[in-house]
Motif scaffolding. Structure first.
Motif, mmCIF file in Angstrom:
data_model
loop_
_atom_site.group_PDB
_atom_site.id
_atom_site.type_symbol
_atom_site.label_atom_id
_atom_site.label_comp_id
_atom_site.label_asym_id
_atom_site.label_seq_id
_atom_site.Cartn_x
_atom_site.Cartn_y
_atom_site.Cartn_z
ATOM 1 N N TRP A 86 11.303 -0.455 1.275
ATOM 2 C CA TRP A 86 10.458 -1.568 1.291
ATOM 3 C C TRP A 86 9.363 -1.576 0.428
ATOM 4 C CZ3 TRP A 86 12.302 -5.413 3.550
ATOM 5 C CH2 TRP A 86 13.334 -5.515 4.618
ATOM 6 N N GLU A 87 9.281 -2.605 -0.289
ATOM 7 C CA GLU A 87 8.373 -2.511 -1.442
ATOM 8 C C GLU A 87 6.910 -3.383 -0.961
ATOM 9 O OE1 GLU A 87 9.887 -3.989 -4.897
ATOM 10 O OE2 GLU A 87 11.141 -2.155 -5.316
ATOM 11 N N PHE A 88 5.856 -2.700 -0.878
ATOM 12 C CA PHE A 88 4.660 -3.250 -0.265
ATOM 13 C C PHE A 88 3.678 -3.537 -1.389
ATOM 14 C CE2 PHE A 88 6.484 -0.757 3.411
ATOM 15 C CZ PHE A 88 6.565 -1.748 4.478
ATOM 16 N N THR A 89 3.063 -4.781 -1.328
ATOM 17 C CA THR A 89 2.155 -4.966 -2.436
ATOM 18 C C THR A 89 0.760 -4.671 -1.817
ATOM 19 O OG1 THR A 89 3.557 -6.865 -3.336
ATOM 20 C CG2 THR A 89 1.382 -6.906 -3.975
ATOM 21 N N PRO A 90 -0.012 -3.757 -2.133
ATOM 22 C CA PRO A 90 -1.375 -3.518 -1.783
ATOM 23 C C PRO A 90 -2.077 -4.499 -2.532
ATOM 24 C CG PRO A 90 -0.256 -1.443 -2.812
ATOM 25 C CD PRO A 90 0.539 -2.450 -3.187
ATOM 26 N N ALA A 91 -3.168 -4.906 -1.896
ATOM 27 C CA ALA A 91 -4.166 -5.920 -2.292
ATOM 28 C C ALA A 91 -4.788 -5.368 -3.711
ATOM 29 C CB ALA A 91 -5.091 -6.150 -1.185
ATOM 30 N N GLY A 92 -4.880 -6.309 -4.742
ATOM 31 C CA GLY A 92 -5.274 -5.854 -5.726
ATOM 32 C C GLY A 92 -4.628 -5.039 -6.811
ATOM 33 N N TYR A 93 -3.233 -4.954 -6.446
ATOM 34 C CA TYR A 93 -2.407 -4.145 -7.235
ATOM 35 C C TYR A 93 -1.268 -4.932 -7.914
ATOM 36 C CZ TYR A 93 -4.329 0.110 -5.613
ATOM 37 O OH TYR A 93 -5.125 1.135 -5.408
ATOM 38 N N GLU A 94 -0.634 -4.748 -8.819
ATOM 39 C CA GLU A 94 0.427 -5.761 -9.545
ATOM 40 C C GLU A 94 1.937 -4.806 -9.122
ATOM 41 O OE1 GLU A 94 -0.057 -6.229 -13.361
ATOM 42 O OE2 GLU A 94 -1.637 -7.656 -13.398
ATOM 43 N N GLU A 95 1.684 -3.362 -9.202
ATOM 44 C CA GLU A 95 3.155 -2.727 -8.797
ATOM 45 C C GLU A 95 3.132 -2.537 -7.464
ATOM 46 O OE1 GLU A 95 5.382 -1.976 -10.834
ATOM 47 O OE2 GLU A 95 4.286 -3.042 -12.603
ATOM 48 N N PRO A 96 4.209 -2.188 -6.878
ATOM 49 C CA PRO A 96 4.352 -2.111 -5.308
ATOM 50 C C PRO A 96 4.004 -0.539 -4.863
ATOM 51 C CG PRO A 96 6.441 -2.240 -6.406
ATOM 52 C CD PRO A 96 5.473 -2.599 -7.475
ATOM 53 N N LEU A 97 3.977 -0.437 -3.665
ATOM 54 C CA LEU A 97 4.026 1.040 -2.933
ATOM 55 C C LEU A 97 5.409 0.895 -2.306
ATOM 56 C CD1 LEU A 97 2.648 3.497 -1.706
ATOM 57 C CD2 LEU A 97 1.934 1.734 0.129
ATOM 58 N N ALA A 98 6.197 1.722 -2.432
ATOM 59 C CA ALA A 98 7.548 1.587 -1.923
ATOM 60 C C ALA A 98 7.666 2.684 -0.816
ATOM 61 C CB ALA A 98 8.567 1.753 -3.035
ATOM 62 N N VAL A 99 8.358 2.625 0.350
ATOM 63 C CA VAL A 99 8.645 3.455 1.294
ATOM 64 C C VAL A 99 10.231 3.331 1.872
ATOM 65 C CG1 VAL A 99 8.032 3.935 3.675
ATOM 66 C CG2 VAL A 99 6.036 3.024 2.251
ATOM 67 N N ALA A 100 10.651 4.637 1.989
ATOM 68 C CA ALA A 100 12.145 4.517 2.328
ATOM 69 C C ALA A 100 12.245 3.670 3.717
ATOM 70 C CB ALA A 100 12.601 6.005 2.398
ATOM 71 N N ALA A 101 13.239 2.969 3.435
ATOM 72 C CA ALA A 101 13.547 2.315 4.971
ATOM 73 C C ALA A 101 14.779 2.544 5.542
ATOM 74 C CB ALA A 101 14.342 0.892 4.318
ATOM 75 N N VAL A 135 5.720 -7.992 1.074
ATOM 76 C CA VAL A 135 6.730 -6.927 1.431
ATOM 77 C C VAL A 135 8.101 -7.537 0.926
ATOM 78 C CG1 VAL A 135 6.968 -7.686 3.724
ATOM 79 C CG2 VAL A 135 7.734 -5.372 3.025
ATOM 80 N N ARG A 136 8.963 -6.740 0.264
ATOM 81 C CA ARG A 136 10.127 -7.257 -0.404
ATOM 82 C C ARG A 136 11.194 -6.064 -0.219
ATOM 83 N NH1 ARG A 136 7.196 -7.362 -5.018
ATOM 84 N NH2 ARG A 136 8.025 -5.869 -6.522
ATOM 85 N N PRO A 137 12.305 -6.186 -0.076
ATOM 86 C CA PRO A 137 13.381 -5.073 -0.227
ATOM 87 C C PRO A 137 13.642 -4.559 -1.498
ATOM 88 C CG PRO A 137 14.536 -6.944 0.139
ATOM 89 C CD PRO A 137 13.195 -7.469 0.315
ATOM 90 N N GLY A 138 14.138 -3.309 -1.971
ATOM 91 C CA GLY A 138 14.196 -2.763 -2.998
ATOM 92 C C GLY A 138 15.140 -1.370 -2.867
ATOM 93 N N GLU A 139 14.961 -0.700 -3.868
ATOM 94 C CA GLU A 139 15.976 0.354 -3.925
ATOM 95 C C GLU A 139 15.133 1.542 -4.876
ATOM 96 O OE1 GLU A 139 19.507 -0.552 -6.929
ATOM 97 O OE2 GLU A 139 20.031 -0.601 -4.707
ATOM 98 N N ARG A 140 15.368 2.728 -4.691
ATOM 99 C CA ARG A 140 14.584 3.833 -5.212
ATOM 100 C C ARG A 140 15.572 5.007 -5.523
ATOM 101 N NH1 ARG A 140 11.508 0.303 -6.055
ATOM 102 N NH2 ARG A 140 9.373 0.283 -6.321
#
Length: 304
Positions: free
Chosen positions: A172-187, A153-158
């Motif tokens: 918040w940019e979360f890294t799902p197991a097995g994925y290179e690109e993150p799943l982002a959720v509004a913080a 998990v790391r901070p980001g913006e969209r």
């Protein structure tokens, strides 16, 4: 001589008609507005439109943070790969295996189309942001043991659409197991007060709900969006009630298809046609809440 005069007159007529065609706006079609409501639906629409000016909802709509989606989520390219992962996402079964080094108390939402004005809001920690995404969902596809593992998990913006135009929001940019690109959720949480309470079901709603608008066309007179409804009902063309401050959309549906139909949710694209351009007017549903211009429906995850 007479023949020459007739030819000259015909030529002038052709030129005049050609000038009319060139002068007429090519992108302004002949429009027939959606029907206006009557009876109980009209009374409710008048109540909703009359309560909008000066309300708390209008204040947030104009000056606060009111995103097109109440819980914005940005998925990895092509979405989540497996049905188990999609079910875990929709049902809120997360396995958060990392924590950020620090979580600031606040962050700014920057409104791109409003002179880059900033609005400082409390920042959710990653677990709280995930809980907002999960909401009150419950497992609907047993067995329900699968979990979505988030290894980083790391901070980001969209950027996303809000009632004040496009804005940049912290995520918040979360890294799902097995994925290179993150799943982002509004913080940050939307500043969306509850719409006015009313005791009865909205008249003429007929089991349908305007989920959101994803396109405005034809010089602001054609609103395209999604209707959420049961598979057991057939949506009908909607109705529109208009004032100088607001446009109220009334969704309708036909009689149920039968007791033996498969009860499941679905969405249907629909169009509402206005008598005059939308301009800066808010679009409301029969609950009294604004209907946001959110995004193209293909970018939204669907439960299948």
């Amino acid at each position: 001589m007479l023949r020459r005069l007739l030819i000259a007159a015909l030529a002038l007529a052709v030129l005049a008609y050609g000038g009319y065609l060139l002068a007429r706006p090519k992108d302004e079609p002949e429009f027939t507005a959606s029907p206006a409501p009557t009876g109980a639906a009209l009374a409710r629409a008048q109540e909703v439109a009359g309560a909008w000016p000066g309300s708390d909802l209008q204040q947030v709509w104009r000056t606060g943070y009111y995103p097109g989606s109440a819980d914005p989520v940005w998925y990895p390219p092509h979405g989540l790969r497996t049905q188990a992962e999609r079910d875990a996402m929709f049902d809120g079964r997360f396995d958060l295996q990392a924590e950020p080094e620090s979580v600031p108390a606040t962050e700014d939402v920057v409104f791109e189309d409003d002179g880059r004005q900033r609005l400082t809001l409390p920042l959710l920690d990653p677990a709280a942001a995930l809980r907002r995404v999960a909401g009150q969902r419950r497992c609907s596809r047993p067995p329900c043991e699968s979990r979505l593992a988030l290894t980083g998990v790391r901070p980001g913006e969209r950027r996303l659409l809000t009632s004040r135009g496009e804005a940049t929001v912290p995520v918040w940019e979360f890294t799902p197991a097995g994925y290179e690109e993150p799943l982002a959720v509004a913080a940050v949480e939307p500043q969306q007060p509850r719409p006015p309470e009313h005791r009865t079901e909205p008249p003429s709603a007929g089991g349908t709900e305007v989920a959101g608008l994803w396109e405005v066309q034809s010089l602001g007179r054609s609103l395209h969006g999604d209707l959420l409804h049961s598979h057991c009902v057939q949506p009908l063309p909607g109705e529109v009630y208009e004032t100088d401050d607001a446009v109220v959309l009334i969704s309708r549906s036909g009689p149920p298809k039968g007791a033996d139909c498969e009860v499941r949710d679905r969405s249907t694209s629909t169009e509402f046609r206005l008598a005059r351009p939308l301009d800066g007017r808010a679009v409301l549903d029969l609950s009294g809440a604004p209907v946001s211009l959110c995004c193209a429906p293909d970018s939204l995850p669907r439960r299948t």
